[in-house]
Structures are given as C-alpha cells and as structure tokens.
Design a protein around this motif. Structure first.
Motif, PDB file in Angstrom:
ATOM      1  N   PHE A  40      -4.982  -9.896  -3.986  1.00 42.71           N
ATOM      2  CA  PHE A  40      -3.703  -9.233  -3.686  1.00 42.71           C
ATOM      3  C   PHE A  40      -3.719  -8.643  -2.290  1.00 42.71           C
ATOM      4  O   PHE A  40      -2.714  -8.661  -1.578  1.00 42.71           O
ATOM      5  CB  PHE A  40      -3.409  -8.158  -4.721  1.00 42.71           C
ATOM      6  CG  PHE A  40      -3.012  -8.742  -6.056  1.00 42.71           C
ATOM      7  CD1 PHE A  40      -1.971  -9.663  -6.151  1.00 42.71           C
ATOM      8  CD2 PHE A  40      -3.684  -8.384  -7.195  1.00 42.71           C
ATOM      9  CE1 PHE A  40      -1.622 -10.195  -7.385  1.00 42.71           C
ATOM     10  CE2 PHE A  40      -3.323  -8.920  -8.408  1.00 42.71           C
ATOM     11  CZ  PHE A  40      -2.270  -9.830  -8.504  1.00 42.71           C
ATOM     12  N   ILE A  76       7.615  -5.279   1.492  1.00 42.03           N
ATOM     13  CA  ILE A  76       7.486  -6.387   0.526  1.00 42.03           C
ATOM     14  C   ILE A  76       6.083  -6.409  -0.056  1.00 42.03           C
ATOM     15  O   ILE A  76       5.881  -6.579  -1.261  1.00 42.03           O
ATOM     16  CB  ILE A  76       7.844  -7.713   1.204  1.00 42.03           C
ATOM     17  CG1 ILE A  76       9.326  -7.736   1.539  1.00 42.03           C
ATOM     18  CG2 ILE A  76       7.487  -8.887   0.290  1.00 42.03           C
ATOM     19  CD1 ILE A  76       9.746  -8.944   2.382  1.00 42.03           C
ATOM     20  N   TYR A  77       5.079  -6.207   0.823  1.00 41.59           N
ATOM     21  CA  TYR A  77       3.693  -6.203   0.341  1.00 41.59           C
ATOM     22  C   TYR A  77       3.464  -5.083  -0.666  1.00 41.59           C
ATOM     23  O   TYR A  77       2.751  -5.255  -1.680  1.00 41.59           O
ATOM     24  CB  TYR A  77       2.705  -6.073   1.494  1.00 41.59           C
ATOM     25  CG  TYR A  77       2.556  -7.326   2.316  1.00 41.59           C
ATOM     26  CD1 TYR A  77       2.849  -8.578   1.753  1.00 41.59           C
ATOM     27  CD2 TYR A  77       2.121  -7.267   3.643  1.00 41.59           C
ATOM     28  CE1 TYR A  77       2.719  -9.727   2.516  1.00 41.59           C
ATOM     29  CE2 TYR A  77       1.980  -8.420   4.401  1.00 41.59           C
ATOM     30  CZ  TYR A  77       2.293  -9.665   3.836  1.00 41.59           C
ATOM     31  OH  TYR A  77       2.152 -10.804   4.574  1.00 41.59           O
ATOM     32  N   ILE A  90       4.969  -5.984  -3.995  1.00 43.46           N
ATOM     33  CA  ILE A  90       4.140  -6.993  -4.681  1.00 43.46           C
ATOM     34  C   ILE A  90       2.887  -6.359  -5.255  1.00 43.46           C
ATOM     35  O   ILE A  90       2.459  -6.655  -6.378  1.00 43.46           O
ATOM     36  CB  ILE A  90       3.794  -8.118  -3.712  1.00 43.46           C
ATOM     37  CG1 ILE A  90       5.070  -8.892  -3.325  1.00 43.46           C
ATOM     38  CG2 ILE A  90       2.772  -9.075  -4.338  1.00 43.46           C
ATOM     39  CD1 ILE A  90       4.833  -9.937  -2.249  1.00 43.46           C
ATOM     40  N   SER A 120       0.654  -6.057 -13.774  1.00 42.21           N
ATOM     41  CA  SER A 120       0.271  -7.328 -14.408  1.00 42.21           C
ATOM     42  C   SER A 120      -1.246  -7.412 -14.590  1.00 42.21           C
ATOM     43  O   SER A 120      -1.750  -7.990 -15.555  1.00 42.21           O
ATOM     44  CB  SER A 120       0.764  -8.499 -13.557  1.00 42.21           C
ATOM     45  OG  SER A 120       2.156  -8.449 -13.424  1.00 42.21           O
ATOM     46  N   CYS A 160       3.693  -4.376  -8.513  1.00 43.13           N
ATOM     47  CA  CYS A 160       3.907  -5.286  -9.650  1.00 43.13           C
ATOM     48  C   CYS A 160       2.589  -5.936 -10.092  1.00 43.13           C
ATOM     49  O   CYS A 160       2.345  -6.146 -11.284  1.00 43.13           O
ATOM     50  CB  CYS A 160       4.935  -6.365  -9.251  1.00 43.13           C
ATOM     51  SG  CYS A 160       6.575  -5.709  -8.930  1.00 43.13           S
ATOM     52  N   SER A 161       1.780  -6.235  -9.101  1.00 45.56           N
ATOM     53  CA  SER A 161       0.500  -6.908  -9.452  1.00 45.56           C
ATOM     54  C   SER A 161      -0.422  -6.009 -10.239  1.00 45.56           C
ATOM     55  O   SER A 161      -1.141  -6.437 -11.139  1.00 45.56           O
ATOM     56  CB  SER A 161      -0.187  -7.375  -8.170  1.00 45.56           C
ATOM     57  OG  SER A 161       0.615  -8.295  -7.494  1.00 45.56           O
TER      58      SER A 161
END
Length: 804
Positions: free
Chosen positions: A802, A681-682, A685, A692, A688-689
């Motif tokens: 993050f 999961i990390y 994330i 972004s 995606c970060s």
C-alpha cells in the motif's frame, strides 16, 4: 547137647584122678580169699594134729600161691584171686597142681585143683568202630567180610551169637567152618544211593551163652562211595534278573549255583554258556567257570536290546561228565539317557504376510529312543510372543501354524526354537532352530522422507543442471519396492522447466531460470512401485529461484531534470532525490548512493535514501545563474557490486525570479494542486485498505489454521510467491506480484522509504554446493514455519504494498 557132653568129660576125668591116688578139687575162678576148696588133711588120711609135727608143706611149682592149707585144721582155701583166663587162657581144662610134703616119714602127695570158668568176660570185637567203604554202584547180594568178636571164657560162656541192628540195606551172614570161629559178612540186599544215604550206621552185637548173658558191640560205619550218577542241578530252571542300562562294565549281574549230589570230581562243577549262545551274548556277558558269576563285559543299551536270554550249563568233572542246564533272563530297564529328537518333515517357506490364521508352516515330529515315561515328550516354542503356535495333530506330531497376523515390514524373518523335553528324571531336552522368512505382499505405499521438499536454485543455472534428488522408500521388497518417479503435470505443464529421472529421482532444470521472470515452481512428484497391483505415493516440491546480482541499478530519467534553487538556500535543504531501481531482489536490489569526487563540498546525498541536500547555506554569493552538475554513484549490495551513475544539474537563481512550482512539482512536471490531489487520493486509498486489511487478516488466519489439513497443494505457475532468503546481515523478506522497481519522488521522502523487515524465525536452508540447491534443515521447534510469523510477514508485506 554140647553142654551135656562137656559135663560127662569132666566127671570121667575126676574119676580117673581119684583112681590114680591123686586128690582133685574144683573151685570157681574169681573166688574170694579164704574160699573153702577141700579138707585136704582128711582127704590125705592125715591127722590134723600131726601136720605141724611132720612139717606139712604145700608146693606149687608153676603157679603162684593161689591156694593155701591151714595147718591148724587141714583145710585148703583160696589164698589169692584166681583168673582162669589169665591162668589158662583158652584151655578147656585149667588146673593147679599141688604137691603136699610131710616128713617123718617123708611122703609126697599130689593134688589137683581145677579152676572152673565163670562167665566173667564179655565178647570183645577187635575194634569198637569199623568203617566200610562201599561203592554205591555195587549190586545187591554183594558180600562184605567182617571180623567177629572173641570171648575169653570157655564153654557156654564163650559160645557167641551175633545180631545186626535193623536196616534196609544190609543183613548179617554167619558161616562156621569146623571148629573155627564163625566167619561173619554183610550182605547187600538193596542198592545203595549215596545221595540219599551217604553213610549207614549199624550196630553189630556179639552175645555169649553164659548166665547171665554178656554181650559186646561193634559200631559199623558204612561209607557209600560216590558214583557219577547225578546230573548237576541249578536252584532254578529259569532265573530272572533286572538291570539298568547304565550298569557299569564289569558289574556282577547274578551268581548261579548248581548242586551235584555226587562227590569228589563228580561233584566239581564248571559253568559255561551254551554252545548255542550267540556271539553278541558272549561279547556282552562273561561267566566265571568256577563260581558261576555272570558279569557285564561291555556297555548295555536299552534302546538296542531290552531282554537277554542266556542258556547256562553246569558240567561236573566225572569221568563221564554230566551237564545241567538253566536259563537266565536279563531284563534291561531304561534309563533316561537319550534326549528327544526333533525332525522337521515339511517346511513351507516363505510364509506370505497375508497368510490367514491357521496356515500350516511346518510339520514337526519328535521321538525319543527311551521307553516308558522317559519317552513321553512335550514340545514348546521359544521365544514367547511369536505369531506362531504348535498344534498337536497326533502323538508326537505337531503342526507349526500361523497364530497372529503377519507383517513382513515389522519382522521380515522369525527365528524359532522348538524345544522337545521328555518326562524322565532328570529330564532331557533337545532344541531345533527354524528360520521362517516372511514373504512380501505389496501392501505398502512408497513414502518420502518428509511431507514436502523446498529447493533453492540460483538463477542462471546451466541447462540440465541437477538441482535436487527426491527419494522415496517402500517397506516392501523386490519388485514391490522397485520405485519409479515421474512429475505430475495434470495442472500445469512443467516439461520445459523440470524433469525427473525415473529411477534415481534426480530433478534436473532443463533451462536456465531467471528470478526476475520466475520465482517459484511448485509441482508434485509421484513414486510408484512395481508391485501388482502397484501403489503410488506423492510429494510436493517447491523450487524457489534464488536471485543473483545480475542486474545493474537503473536510474529513472526523471532524475536528470534540471533543478532550480532560489537563493538564499538554508543548510540541509533537500534539493532533490535520486530515483533508482534494481531488477534484482534482496541485497542485490538494496541500493546505496554516493557523490562522485569532484562534485563539490556544498552537497551531500543520503546513503540509502538518495536524497540530495545542501551541506551549508547558499546565497547569491555562491554564484547566481551558475549551474552545478552532480554525479551520483548508485551501487547495490550484491557480489560483485553492480553500479550506475546519475547526473543531476542544479542551478541557483535570485529570489526575484519567479518560481512556478516547488522542486518536486518541477521534477514531476505538474502543479502544486495536482500534488495535493494526488496525496489526498493516496490517503483515501490507505484508509480503505486498512479496513480491508483487517478483514483479510482474519480470513488468512483461518486459512492458515486449515492449511495442515490439506493433503494436496495446488500446482502454481509463475505468480505470487514468498521469498525467504538468508544472508550475512540478517533474514528479511518482501512480497511482490511482479518485479517492480522501487523508487520515490523527492517530495515523499518522509513517508516512502524502503521497507526492511527483520524476521529471525524464517527457516534456514542448507545450500547445495554443486548446483546451488538447498534443503530445509530445521524450520523451528515444531518442524514447520510458524504460522504467526507467516501472518506477520503477510501483514507487513501488504502494508508495504500500500505504501508503494
């Protein structure tokens, strides 16, 4: 008639002589030698032949041998020159008596020789020149006797008549008294005027009656004596003299000359000013009484008197003095000896800085006491480039007017020099200084020293502490520059945190600030002047709360979970990690880990990671089933150092004992599958970060480019803030939305470590020693924090977030 009577007398006398027996002869005087006089032998009755024998001889007792007898022929002749006037002078009869004697027998004869006169003498005056002195005041008909002439001849030859040369003033008067000579006199027939004819030259001529007529002359010089009958007369009745006003004292102005036709004392003249002359004239000029020279006695000023009018008298020295008069006009010519005079008749000051062009500031008049071109004056203004000019309004009158817009803030006062210069040679000038103050108009907004203020305040400050002073200036003066301060609370009320003194601009913290709760206060301070209308200026103030080491590190309770190790354990095996946090920030939150003494030598802890690992291999010989308690000391880097102690229990078990999960799972209370799922999961994330983040970087970069154009910054309350701090180790920064503890689980030690960012270009601030304030000194060469550094810090902060 007289001549005929004289002839009769001569004839009678001759007859008497003949009758008396006496011989009588006649011979003219001045006869030459040998002139025949008479036949004396024949007349005496003597024979010529017997003259010698009888010893004839002639004797003249009283006379010389004027006559002689020639005994050869018996003739009587002239022997030498006979001058009757010498012989007989003026006697009417002049004779020479002769006695002729003869012997055998002796006999005496008498003879008389008459010497007759001839006109051989001219009339003679006693003097050849004769002077007569006659007073010119003698009346007509006055007599003036003269001495007549004399003539050595007799008879008609000595009878004189007189003649006077023609003239208009005298005539000859002759008067005879009996047998005496005539008396002569001059008679004045017309009045004399010495000044017209001071001397008369006459010729008096005396003529005898002989044939030819002889005459004699006498020069008469008649001197007319002066009488004081003439007034002294000047050459001119009016004299005009031009002099310069700078004439030296004692300089001759003019020499007057008067003439008197009289003589002597009547001619002697004394000069003087008229009795009617004023005292000013007598003090200004002097006159020499003998020469008539007029001189200056004191300095003359054209500006006082331009024309002097002197009445001068010339008096002779006669018994009854006569006086002549003249007038002397002394025209004084101007010399450029007076500098112009400048007078400011009206000065309207101060001049308001919003005065329109053409506003009259002052009225100036100039004058010059000189005359003519020396009194023509022109005015100039100095220095050049002033916002004023001189406008000529009338002869020698000027107006000082505003020529350019005024700005009191640029020049509060003007010092003007008005120069007035005449047109004389050499030119003279005068200067007059004017001070023109400019009146203030409220046309300037209060301004602060910089665009914004950044203030650093240590937390836990005392209530009411002075944290900073804002200062605005206003280029205006007086009430237009009287500034009051206030905080703008339109967007966020700050009355419970910050206050400002309305007059001094001092900022006060009303309550203690807590860095862990509030990291940034951003607000606007307004500076308002007291002018009408009032003007206002704003400044943004950012108050950063500076962390102090006031929090003790806190160890997570998960660190106290017992750890089971399966023997054997290799050396350097990480058995766990101490999870601690500190509510402070920066160095105050930077933790280090130390094993307490007595924890044994088989273990070690990472200084900054908190990871506990073995120092050597462990096996069953080291004590299966025994529990080891480790005391880990957690310290921050603050001053003073704050610390906490974590207790860790480790048990070693044999390899035959089941182990449900690895160390990390045991501590977390989960399963290995859960660890894998959480890690995936990390990763998702993070991927995606990053995508972004790239888009966010572009947006942030554009925002920073536009940041310089924003004039009013938003007022923020407690929230996101970027803390910039300077320390002895270096400059570092981190960003967090809220205070959070930094901790890592044991299994993520390789990827989750504390983030340390070195930022050498972060601005440095000077701390306020009194209350822990700070002002920004020099952020960088451009005067503000580099946008590139801001961007870099932002990216690193996001990455750090993050990772957390």
């Amino acid at each position: 008639m007289e001549r005929s009577q004289l002839l009769q007398l001569i004839l009678l006398h001759t007859a008497w002589l003949v009758g008396s027996g006496q011989l009588h002869y006649s011979v003219p005087e001045e006869s030459q030698h040998g002139t025949f006089v008479g036949r004396i032998a024949q007349d005496l009755g003597l024979e010529v032949d017997e003259l010698v024998p009888r010893m004839f001889r002639m004797v003249s007792k009283e006379h010389k041998d004027y006559l002689e007898v020639n005994v050869q022929n018996g003739i009587l002749f002239v022997n030498s020159r006979i001058d009757r006037e010498e012989l007989c002078a003026q006697s009417p009869m002049c004779t020479i008596h002769l006695e002729m004697i003869v012997d055998k027998p002796l006999k005496i004869f008498h003879a008389e020789v008459e010497i007759s006169d001839i006109n051989d003498n001219v009339p003679i005056f006693p003097v050849s020149e004769h002077q007569l002195f006659i007073l010119e005041s003698r009346l007509s008909g006055s007599y003036f006797p003269l001495e007549g002439a004399s003539d050595a001849d007799i008879g008609l030859n000595g009878l004189l008549t007189y003649n006077l040369s023609p003239n208009n003033y005298f005539q000859l008067h002759e008067e005879k008294h009996g047998s005496h000579r005539k008396s002569l006199a001059l008679v004045l027939k017309n009045s004399l005027d010495r000044e017209k004819s001071p001397v008369h030259h006459l010729l008096l001529t005396a003529m005898d009656g002989g044939q030819p007529e002889l005459s004699g002359t006498m020069q008469l010089e008649i001197m007319v004596l002066d009488a004081n009958d003439n007034v002294p007369i000047f050459n001119q009745t009016v004299y005009e003299v031009n002099i310069l006003e700078n004439i030296t004292v004692g300089t001759s102005v003019i020499t007057l000359t008067a003439h008197d036709s009289d003589e002597g004392s009547n001619k002697e003249i004394l000069y003087s000013f008229s009795n009617m002359a004023s005292g000013l004239l007598r003090h200004t000029f002097s006159i020499d009484s003998s020469t008539g020279e007029i001189k200056t006695k004191e300095e003359i000023d054209f500006e006082d008197i331009k024309l002097f009018e002197l009445q001068v008298e010339a008096a002779d020295q006669g018994s009854y003095s006569l006086v002549g008069h003249c007038k002397v006009l002394i025209q004084v010519f101007d010399v450029n000896d007076n500098a112009p005079e400048v007078s400011v008749t009206s000065l309207s000051v101060p001049v308001m800085e919003d005065s329109p062009l053409g506003t009259v500031v002052a009225l100036i008049s100039v004058s010059d006491r000189d005359g003519g071109i020396n009194a023509q004056v022109s005015c100039t203004l100095w220095p050049p480039g002033l916002p004023f000019k001189l406008v000529s309004t009338f002869k020698n009158y000027y107006s000082l007017v505003v020529a350019e817009p005024l700005d009191r803030e640029r020049e509060a006062e003007y010092k003007l020099v008005v120069t007035a210069q005449d047109h004389g040679a050499p030119s003279l000038s005068t200067t007059s200084s004017l001070v023109v103050p400019i009146g203030d108009v409220n046309d300037n907004v209060p301004t602060f020293g910089q665009a914004s203020y950044t203030v650093f305040v240590k937390e836990n400050n005392p209530p009411g502490a002075h944290i900073f002073t804002v200062s605005a200036s206003d280029k205006d003066v007086a009430e237009n520059a009287l500034i009051s301060y206030r905080i703008d609370e339109k967007l966020w009320p700050l009355s419970s945190y910050i206050s400002v003194h309305s007059e001094s601009g001092k900022l006060y913290a009303l309550q203690p600030l807590d860095y862990e709760e509030l990291k940034l206060l951003e607000f606007q301070v307004s500076a308002k002047d007291a002018g009408l209308p009032s003007l206002c200026g704003n400044i943004t103030v950012q108050v950063f709360v500076v962390d102090e080491n006031d929090n003790v590190p806190t160890v997570s309770r998960a660190a106290e979970v017992p750890i089971l190790l399966v023997a054997p354990v290799a050396a350097g095996h990480m058995v766990g990690k101490i999870h601690a946090m500190d509510a402070d920030s920066g160095y105050n939150a930077w933790l280090r880990y130390e094993l307490h003494e007595g924890s044994g030598s088989s273990w070690r802890v990472g200084l900054y990671s908190g990871e506990i690992s073995t120092t050597h291999a462990l096996d069953e010989a080291d004590g299966i089933g025994n529990s080891v308690t480790l005391w880990v000391l957690v310290k921050d880097h603050g001053k003073p150092v704050q610390s906490a102690t974590a207790t860790l229990s480790i048990s070693l078990v044999a390899s035959t004992q089941p182990v449900q999960a690895d160390d990390h799972l045991l501590r977390m209370g989960g399963s290995p599958m859960a660890l894998v799922d959480t890690t995936n999961i990390y990763l998702i994330i993070a991927i995606c970060s990053v995508s972004s983040l790239f888009l966010l970087v572009i947006i942030v970069y554009m925002a920073l480019k536009c940041q310089a154009q924003l004039k009013d910054a938003a007022v923020h309350g407690p929230g996101t803030a970027t803390l910039v701090c300077a320390s002895e180790v270096g400059s570092w920064s981190y960003s967090q939305r809220h205070s959070r503890n930094l901790g890592y689980v044991a299994g993520e030690a390789g990827i989750k470590s504390d983030l340390m960012v070195f930022s050498p270009n972060i601005p440095v601030f000077a701390m306020n020693a009194e209350v822990g304030n700070a002002k920004e000194l020099v952020p960088n060469s451009s005067g503000e924090v580099s946008q590139v550094e801001d961007l870099r810090s932002l990216i690193l902060t996001l990455l750090y977030s993050f990772r957390i």
